[in-house]
Design a protein around this motif. Structure first.
Motif, PDB file in Angstrom:
ATOM      1  N   ASP A  77     -38.560 -13.106  48.167  1.00 57.49           N
ATOM      2  CA  ASP A  77     -37.334 -13.825  47.813  1.00 57.49           C
ATOM      3  C   ASP A  77     -36.940 -13.530  46.371  1.00 57.49           C
ATOM      4  O   ASP A  77     -37.650 -12.825  45.641  1.00 57.49           O
ATOM      5  CB  ASP A  77     -37.464 -15.330  48.090  1.00 57.49           C
ATOM      6  N   MET A  78     -35.813 -14.075  45.949  1.00 56.87           N
ATOM      7  CA  MET A  78     -35.279 -13.752  44.628  1.00 56.87           C
ATOM      8  C   MET A  78     -36.054 -14.426  43.500  1.00 56.87           C
ATOM      9  O   MET A  78     -35.783 -14.160  42.324  1.00 56.87           O
ATOM     10  CB  MET A  78     -33.789 -14.115  44.565  1.00 56.87           C
ATOM     11  N   ASN A  79     -36.998 -15.272  43.851  1.00 59.29           N
ATOM     12  CA  ASN A  79     -37.906 -15.852  42.860  1.00 59.29           C
ATOM     13  C   ASN A  79     -39.219 -15.074  42.788  1.00 59.29           C
ATOM     14  O   ASN A  79     -40.200 -15.557  42.208  1.00 59.29           O
ATOM     15  CB  ASN A  79     -38.181 -17.317  43.183  1.00 59.29           C
ATOM     16  N   GLU A  80     -39.239 -13.905  43.425  1.00 59.31           N
ATOM     17  CA  GLU A  80     -40.386 -12.993  43.416  1.00 59.31           C
ATOM     18  C   GLU A  80     -41.601 -13.581  44.128  1.00 59.31           C
ATOM     19  O   GLU A  80     -42.751 -13.324  43.754  1.00 59.31           O
ATOM     20  CB  GLU A  80     -40.733 -12.584  41.981  1.00 59.31           C
ATOM     21  N   MET A  81     -41.329 -14.347  45.172  1.00 63.02           N
ATOM     22  CA  MET A  81     -42.387 -14.923  45.997  1.00 63.02           C
ATOM     23  C   MET A  81     -42.414 -14.213  47.348  1.00 63.02           C
ATOM     24  O   MET A  81     -41.362 -13.967  47.953  1.00 63.02           O
ATOM     25  CB  MET A  81     -42.164 -16.415  46.213  1.00 63.02           C
ATOM     26  N   ILE A  82     -43.609 -13.869  47.831  1.00 60.68           N
ATOM     27  CA  ILE A  82     -43.741 -13.204  49.127  1.00 60.68           C
ATOM     28  C   ILE A  82     -43.450 -14.194  50.245  1.00 60.68           C
ATOM     29  O   ILE A  82     -44.049 -15.275  50.317  1.00 60.68           O
ATOM     30  CB  ILE A  82     -45.151 -12.607  49.292  1.00 60.68           C
ATOM     31  N   VAL A  83     -42.523 -13.824  51.112  1.00 61.75           N
ATOM     32  CA  VAL A  83     -42.175 -14.634  52.276  1.00 61.75           C
ATOM     33  C   VAL A  83     -42.999 -14.210  53.481  1.00 61.75           C
ATOM     34  O   VAL A  83     -43.443 -15.044  54.274  1.00 61.75           O
ATOM     35  CB  VAL A  83     -40.667 -14.504  52.584  1.00 61.75           C
ATOM     36  N   GLU A  84     -43.227 -12.917  53.603  1.00 62.27           N
ATOM     37  CA  GLU A  84     -43.990 -12.393  54.736  1.00 62.27           C
ATOM     38  C   GLU A  84     -44.496 -11.003  54.374  1.00 62.27           C
ATOM     39  O   GLU A  84     -43.860 -10.267  53.622  1.00 62.27           O
ATOM     40  CB  GLU A  84     -43.109 -12.328  55.990  1.00 62.27           C
ATOM     41  N   GLY A  85     -45.648 -10.636  54.929  1.00 61.70           N
ATOM     42  CA  GLY A  85     -46.173  -9.292  54.730  1.00 61.70           C
ATOM     43  C   GLY A  85     -47.615  -9.300  54.276  1.00 61.70           C
ATOM     44  O   GLY A  85     -48.104 -10.276  53.696  1.00 61.70           O
ATOM     45  N   ASP A  86     -48.301  -8.223  54.557  1.00 65.21           N
ATOM     46  CA  ASP A  86     -49.730  -8.080  54.274  1.00 65.21           C
ATOM     47  C   ASP A  86     -49.903  -7.223  53.029  1.00 65.21           C
ATOM     48  O   ASP A  86     -49.778  -5.999  53.077  1.00 65.21           O
ATOM     49  CB  ASP A  86     -50.435  -7.438  55.470  1.00 65.21           C
ATOM     50  N   GLY A  87     -50.170  -7.855  51.902  1.00 62.42           N
ATOM     51  CA  GLY A  87     -50.358  -7.126  50.651  1.00 62.42           C
ATOM     52  C   GLY A  87     -49.933  -7.972  49.463  1.00 62.42           C
ATOM     53  O   GLY A  87     -49.480  -9.109  49.617  1.00 62.42           O
ATOM     54  N   ARG A  88     -50.092  -7.400  48.278  1.00 62.77           N
ATOM     55  CA  ARG A  88     -49.731  -8.088  47.045  1.00 62.77           C
ATOM     56  C   ARG A  88     -48.554  -7.391  46.383  1.00 62.77           C
ATOM     57  O   ARG A  88     -48.339  -6.193  46.566  1.00 62.77           O
ATOM     58  CB  ARG A  88     -50.922  -8.120  46.078  1.00 62.77           C
ATOM     59  N   LEU A  89     -47.821  -8.130  45.585  1.00 61.48           N
ATOM     60  CA  LEU A  89     -46.680  -7.574  44.874  1.00 61.48           C
ATOM     61  C   LEU A  89     -47.133  -6.680  43.722  1.00 61.48           C
ATOM     62  O   LEU A  89     -48.069  -7.009  42.999  1.00 61.48           O
ATOM     63  CB  LEU A  89     -45.822  -8.697  44.298  1.00 61.48           C
ATOM     64  N   THR A  90     -46.443  -5.570  43.550  1.00 62.39           N
ATOM     65  CA  THR A  90     -46.656  -4.752  42.368  1.00 62.39           C
ATOM     66  C   THR A  90     -46.171  -5.492  41.129  1.00 62.39           C
ATOM     67  O   THR A  90     -45.205  -6.268  41.185  1.00 62.39           O
ATOM     68  CB  THR A  90     -45.913  -3.408  42.482  1.00 62.39           C
ATOM     69  N   ARG A  91     -46.807  -5.221  40.001  1.00 61.32           N
ATOM     70  CA  ARG A  91     -46.368  -5.823  38.745  1.00 61.32           C
ATOM     71  C   ARG A  91     -45.005  -5.283  38.308  1.00 61.32           C
ATOM     72  O   ARG A  91     -44.349  -5.881  37.437  1.00 61.32           O
ATOM     73  CB  ARG A  91     -47.406  -5.557  37.655  1.00 61.32           C
ATOM     74  N   GLU A  92     -44.564  -4.183  38.922  1.00 60.47           N
ATOM     75  CA  GLU A  92     -43.270  -3.619  38.554  1.00 60.47           C
ATOM     76  C   GLU A  92     -42.112  -4.292  39.282  1.00 60.47           C
ATOM     77  O   GLU A  92     -40.972  -3.834  39.179  1.00 60.47           O
ATOM     78  CB  GLU A  92     -43.270  -2.110  38.780  1.00 60.47           C
ATOM     79  N   ILE A  93     -42.394  -5.388  39.989  1.00 59.72           N
ATOM     80  CA  ILE A  93     -41.320  -6.182  40.590  1.00 59.72           C
ATOM     81  C   ILE A  93     -40.313  -6.592  39.524  1.00 59.72           C
ATOM     82  O   ILE A  93     -39.115  -6.704  39.795  1.00 59.72           O
ATOM     83  CB  ILE A  93     -41.908  -7.426  41.308  1.00 59.72           C
ATOM     84  N   ASN A  94     -40.784  -6.810  38.280  1.00 61.46           N
ATOM     85  CA  ASN A  94     -39.863  -7.247  37.222  1.00 61.46           C
ATOM     86  C   ASN A  94     -38.791  -6.204  36.935  1.00 61.46           C
ATOM     87  O   ASN A  94     -37.631  -6.548  36.686  1.00 61.46           O
ATOM     88  CB  ASN A  94     -40.632  -7.612  35.935  1.00 61.46           C
ATOM     89  N   MET A  95     -39.138  -4.930  36.999  1.00 63.26           N
ATOM     90  CA  MET A  95     -38.164  -3.868  36.778  1.00 63.26           C
ATOM     91  C   MET A  95     -37.156  -3.801  37.918  1.00 63.26           C
ATOM     92  O   MET A  95     -35.955  -3.633  37.701  1.00 63.26           O
ATOM     93  CB  MET A  95     -38.885  -2.528  36.618  1.00 63.26           C
ATOM     94  N   HIS A  96     -37.632  -3.956  39.129  1.00 64.81           N
ATOM     95  CA  HIS A  96     -36.736  -3.942  40.289  1.00 64.81           C
ATOM     96  C   HIS A  96     -35.749  -5.105  40.228  1.00 64.81           C
ATOM     97  O   HIS A  96     -34.537  -4.928  40.405  1.00 64.81           O
ATOM     98  CB  HIS A  96     -37.552  -4.016  41.584  1.00 64.81           C
ATOM     99  N   MET A  97     -36.273  -6.301  39.983  1.00 65.89           N
ATOM    100  CA  MET A  97     -35.409  -7.475  39.963  1.00 65.89           C
ATOM    101  C   MET A  97     -34.421  -7.411  38.805  1.00 65.89           C
ATOM    102  O   MET A  97     -33.286  -7.903  38.926  1.00 65.89           O
ATOM    103  CB  MET A  97     -36.255  -8.732  39.874  1.00 65.89           C
ATOM    104  N   ALA A  98     -34.819  -6.804  37.690  1.00 66.30           N
ATOM    105  CA  ALA A  98     -33.888  -6.645  36.572  1.00 66.30           C
ATOM    106  C   ALA A  98     -32.676  -5.819  36.988  1.00 66.30           C
ATOM    107  O   ALA A  98     -31.539  -6.112  36.589  1.00 66.30           O
ATOM    108  CB  ALA A  98     -34.598  -5.988  35.389  1.00 66.30           C
ATOM    109  N   CYS A  99     -32.895  -4.793  37.796  1.00 61.05           N
ATOM    110  CA  CYS A  99     -31.785  -3.966  38.290  1.00 61.05           C
ATOM    111  C   CYS A  99     -30.888  -4.761  39.223  1.00 61.05           C
ATOM    112  O   CYS A  99     -29.648  -4.728  39.095  1.00 61.05           O
ATOM    113  CB  CYS A  99     -32.329  -2.737  38.995  1.00 61.05           C
ATOM    114  N   TYR A 100     -31.485  -5.472  40.176  1.00 58.26           N
ATOM    115  CA  TYR A 100     -30.688  -6.237  41.124  1.00 58.26           C
ATOM    116  C   TYR A 100     -29.882  -7.332  40.442  1.00 58.26           C
ATOM    117  O   TYR A 100     -28.735  -7.603  40.821  1.00 58.26           O
ATOM    118  CB  TYR A 100     -31.594  -6.849  42.196  1.00 58.26           C
ATOM    119  N   ARG A 101     -30.473  -7.974  39.460  1.00 54.00           N
ATOM    120  CA  ARG A 101     -29.770  -9.059  38.764  1.00 54.00           C
ATOM    121  C   ARG A 101     -28.664  -8.535  37.870  1.00 54.00           C
ATOM    122  O   ARG A 101     -27.684  -9.231  37.621  1.00 54.00           O
ATOM    123  CB  ARG A 101     -30.777  -9.870  37.944  1.00 54.00           C
ATOM    124  N   GLN A 102     -28.807  -7.311  37.427  1.00 47.17           N
ATOM    125  CA  GLN A 102     -27.813  -6.740  36.524  1.00 47.17           C
ATOM    126  C   GLN A 102     -26.583  -6.232  37.257  1.00 47.17           C
ATOM    127  O   GLN A 102     -25.472  -6.284  36.722  1.00 47.17           O
ATOM    128  CB  GLN A 102     -28.450  -5.599  35.731  1.00 47.17           C
TER     129      GLN A 102
END
Length: 218
Positions: free
Chosen positions: A63-88
């Motif tokens: 979700d847009m708060n960087e919380m996993i809703v579904e899926g097997d695995g952990r978030l990469t720490r580079e989620i911050n770079m991705h979300m920065a692009c989407y928010r911009q």
């Protein structure tokens, strides 16, 4: 399972990118904005642990708060770079980060890549952004500030991350994959061309100031 078709397509393209040297075992990550609530994203260590051969369920729904809703695995720490692009920029539908083999020549040297091929003219300049450590808030901020300055009418944008890799922004996953391929071919040609220039191998009938009517369509 949420978004089965989209997650299967991301898994397929991620494997293809790895096999074609668009990234390596040291990392890379891809995300796709599906709507105003969710993105889908590759998990951390997708390359090191899985060689980018992922099942659809390993593609995370986030979700847009960087919380996993579904899926097997952990978030990469580079989620911050991705979300920065989407928010911009709301028009961005895919963020693709890889350690592409040919483009890494320019990224590792910290220099802009010459844009030589007709297929990459839509990129305009191919800049190498200032250095910041991978996964850091500083890198996300550098990327965000660069995205803020981009022409919003042209979504095919690529940039080099100093010492780190490449970043492709597009409206869809398939287009981002296309643009990465174009970038890699341009990188190969660019560094060969630089070697030719140093050796004095030139075509005297061509001049840099000559205007070309490039086709900028798909």
């Amino acid at each position: 399972m949420l978004y089965p078709t989209e997650r299967a397509n991301l898994a397929k393209i991620t494997k293809n990118i790895y096999q074609r040297y668009g990234t390596n075992a040291a990392g890379g990550n891809i995300s796709v904005r599906l709507n105003d609530e969710h993105i889908i994203m590759t998990p951390t260590l997708m390359s090191q642990n899985h060689l980018c051969d992922l099942s659809p369920y390993q593609i995370l729904v986030v979700d847009m708060n960087e919380m996993i809703v579904e899926g097997d695995g952990r978030l990469t720490r580079e989620i911050n770079m991705h979300m920065a692009c989407y928010r911009q920029n709301r028009k961005i539908g895919c963020v693709l980060h890889g350690h592409a083999r040919e483009s890494m020549v320019f990224a590792s040297m910290g220099i802009d890549m010459p844009n030589l091929t007709e297929a990459t003219q839509k990129f305009g300049e191919i800049p190498c952004l200032p250095f910041a450590p991978a996964c850091s808030p500083e890198l996300a901020e550098i990327v965000s500030e660069h995205v803020k300055q981009l022409d919003n009418d042209v979504l095919s944008k690529v940039m080099l991350l100093n010492k780190h890799g490449v970043l492709v922004l597009e409206e869809s996953l398939n287009k981002a994959n296309d643009m990465l391929e174009r970038l890699e071919y341009n990188a190969y040609i660019a560094y060969k061309s630089m070697i030719f220039n140093k050796l004095g191998i030139t075509n005297d009938t061509l001049h840099e100031e000559q205007a070309y009517a490039f086709n900028l369509e798909e």
